[in-house]
Design an enzyme around this catalytic site. Sequence first.
Site, PDB file in Angstrom:
ATOM      1  N   CYS A 130     -50.306 -77.729  28.199  1.00  0.00           N
ATOM      2  CA  CYS A 130     -49.595 -78.834  28.807  1.00  0.00           C
ATOM      3  C   CYS A 130     -48.598 -78.328  29.835  1.00  0.00           C
ATOM      4  O   CYS A 130     -48.443 -77.131  30.041  1.00  0.00           O
ATOM      5  CB  CYS A 130     -48.858 -79.637  27.731  1.00  0.00           C
ATOM      6  N   ARG A 145     -50.094 -83.817  29.313  1.00  0.00           N
ATOM      7  CA  ARG A 145     -50.926 -83.223  28.277  1.00  0.00           C
ATOM      8  C   ARG A 145     -52.328 -82.883  28.741  1.00  0.00           C
ATOM      9  O   ARG A 145     -52.991 -83.690  29.399  1.00  0.00           O
ATOM     10  CB  ARG A 145     -51.025 -84.185  27.083  1.00  0.00           C
ATOM     11  N   LEU A 146     -52.762 -81.689  28.377  1.00  0.00           N
ATOM     12  CA  LEU A 146     -54.173 -81.301  28.404  1.00  0.00           C
ATOM     13  C   LEU A 146     -54.603 -81.236  26.951  1.00  0.00           C
ATOM     14  O   LEU A 146     -54.194 -80.343  26.205  1.00  0.00           O
ATOM     15  CB  LEU A 146     -54.361 -79.946  29.084  1.00  0.00           C
ATOM     16  N   ALA A 147     -55.391 -82.196  26.508  1.00  0.00           N
ATOM     17  CA  ALA A 147     -55.726 -82.323  25.091  1.00  0.00           C
ATOM     18  C   ALA A 147     -56.748 -81.266  24.688  1.00  0.00           C
ATOM     19  O   ALA A 147     -57.839 -81.197  25.261  1.00  0.00           O
ATOM     20  CB  ALA A 147     -56.258 -83.720  24.800  1.00  0.00           C
ATOM     21  N   GLY A 166     -48.929 -74.916  25.001  1.00  0.00           N
ATOM     22  CA  GLY A 166     -49.555 -73.720  24.469  1.00  0.00           C
ATOM     23  C   GLY A 166     -50.357 -73.980  23.216  1.00  0.00           C
ATOM     24  O   GLY A 166     -50.739 -75.117  22.916  1.00  0.00           O
ATOM     25  N   ASP A 226     -51.326 -78.938  16.372  1.00  0.00           N
ATOM     26  CA  ASP A 226     -50.393 -77.834  16.181  1.00  0.00           C
ATOM     27  C   ASP A 226     -49.006 -78.200  16.681  1.00  0.00           C
ATOM     28  O   ASP A 226     -48.008 -77.607  16.260  1.00  0.00           O
ATOM     29  CB  ASP A 226     -50.907 -76.557  16.852  1.00  0.00           C
ATOM     30  N   GLY A 264     -60.465 -61.584  29.344  1.00  0.00           N
ATOM     31  CA  GLY A 264     -60.197 -60.199  28.981  1.00  0.00           C
ATOM     32  C   GLY A 264     -58.911 -59.658  29.569  1.00  0.00           C
ATOM     33  O   GLY A 264     -58.632 -58.453  29.462  1.00  0.00           O
TER      34      GLY A 264
END
Length: 613
Positions: free
Chosen positions: A2, A50-52, A78, A102, A378
């Site tokens: 987010c 928000r990025l769900a 995060g 979370d 990576g």
Amino acid sequence: MCGITGWVSYDRDLRTEGATLDAMTETMACRGPDARGTWTEGPAALGHRRLAIIDLPGGRQPMTAETPGGTVALVYSGEAYNFTELRRELTGRGHHFGTDSDTEVVLRGYLEWGDALAERLNGMYAFAVWDGRDDTLVMIRDRMGIKPLYYYPTSDGVLFGSEPKAILANPLAPARVRLDGLRELFTMIKTPGHATWDGMHEVEPGTVVTVDRNGPRRRVYWQLETRPHTDGRAASVAKVRSLLDDIVRRQLVADVPRCTLLSGGLDSSAMTALAARQLAVHGEKVRSFAVDFAGRTEHFVADELRRTPDTPFVHDVAQACGTDHQDIVLDVEALADLDVRAAVIRARDLPTGFGDMDTSLLLLFRAIRERSTVALSGESADEVFGGYLQFFDEEARAAETFPWLVPSALRLGRDEDILRPEVAEVLNLHSYIADGYRTAVSGVARLDGESDFEYRMRRICHLHLTRFVRILLDRKDRTSMAVGLEVRVPYCDHRLVEYVYNAPWALKSFDGREKSLLREATRDLLPRSVYDRVKSPYPSTQDPRYAVALQEQAKALLARSDHPVFDLVDRERVREATERDTPQITQNSRRGLERTLDLALWLDLYTPEVSLT
């Protein structure tokens, strides 16, 4: 994943400042395209985009909890990869949950442990808690600095945001860059806490910043510590593999499509192979994506940094792991597009880029976002395991400066070479870098009995993990979040970082090659071609038409006689670069053109006040 922002003003009621809070919040729309929310109570105002990723219906923010002493409100960005265990522990302590997110675990964790919650989290995170019980703002950032967080103290409180643009949207924060800010722009050292913009600070990795009526105060809850490493080679290899298995398992958790970024190098190949093995148990395939340039593989020319093209190795891994793979092939027109360059600068808020390696990264992420929302990268394995050329270059090892700035290590031109002589004299970048280096190595503890060589290598590893990696993590986060893609970095798990950091260099390079521990820990997963491959950096186009496009854009800039970029940049050097024949345009002169164009676009987009004082 987010974008967060907020404002605390102890001398006013922020319920009257809704328009400003909305403006700050909307700057974070790229980081959170799925939902928005704001919350205001007296001196505190919080905004969230928000990025769900987890618990799509739940997890909306700002998230609040009512307590007998007042409201506690959270804005969070995060992922906490151990939220399941923490939720179980908090439930045992009497907490009740209304969502599966979370975010709620973090909020309830704060109610239980206060800012000591930070020590319990495993993940990448940057969040702010307004605690109405004592009218304090608590800002916490993850240990490695994977997620960004900035703040700007005001006369009666503070502004904060995931990115500087959120803070700059408030009239209290002028867009101004002074002398030390310019010095940060023209060096690659990432001074901790420095945000380049005047008056603005970065919440440092592993740090809690608490703001009350007396202003901000800092508490460091994590830093790299020197400890004895008692495991032998076999035990160390086994420990690395055990950690990687657990880390990848945790970071594959998501309620949206996932993928891996695959370059065909050791780092991304090992991570992809681990993910493929774990998902195969559930009957799933890994999606993998790689970047390539039109005609690069067929017309590749080896140089000292890149000895082989990526694509053949990428395909070896995709075939061996059975991934659902896609090459994202970019052409010169897209790489040189000024709109793409401008999008990179808006994402970063500063012209601190890597030329075509930045534009190609943005274009890669845009393409991936059409099929996936979460990508595993990576990134940082070279810093953790010791993979860069400068770890093995004797000149870089011996130099009393940041190893990646030694010419023999990166073979890049110096950014100050494009500056007007009088500007370069005022900036005095050599002294700035020297001071930064002395500060950076001053706190690196030495083990009793540690040899001079091992201690030198410990300092080099420390510099990469506390300075260089933060440059790349910021680049990765800001570029990916500009298109609403969450990129996770398994090699930044603090447990792995702590363990490998304290392994002696003789163990990190026991076979005489780079990243020996990682190679050996994953040898059963890798195609032989990748196992034997020498480190190759992120690709850069070799197409001469790209350099020609830069020259044409620079000529157009030169035609603007009053452009403020020439208050900083030497006009004649730019003119000379535009007049070179294409075969004479080296990587260094190309970089100078790219930096000049970036600076000019930044000045056009942000109209900052730039001061040499």
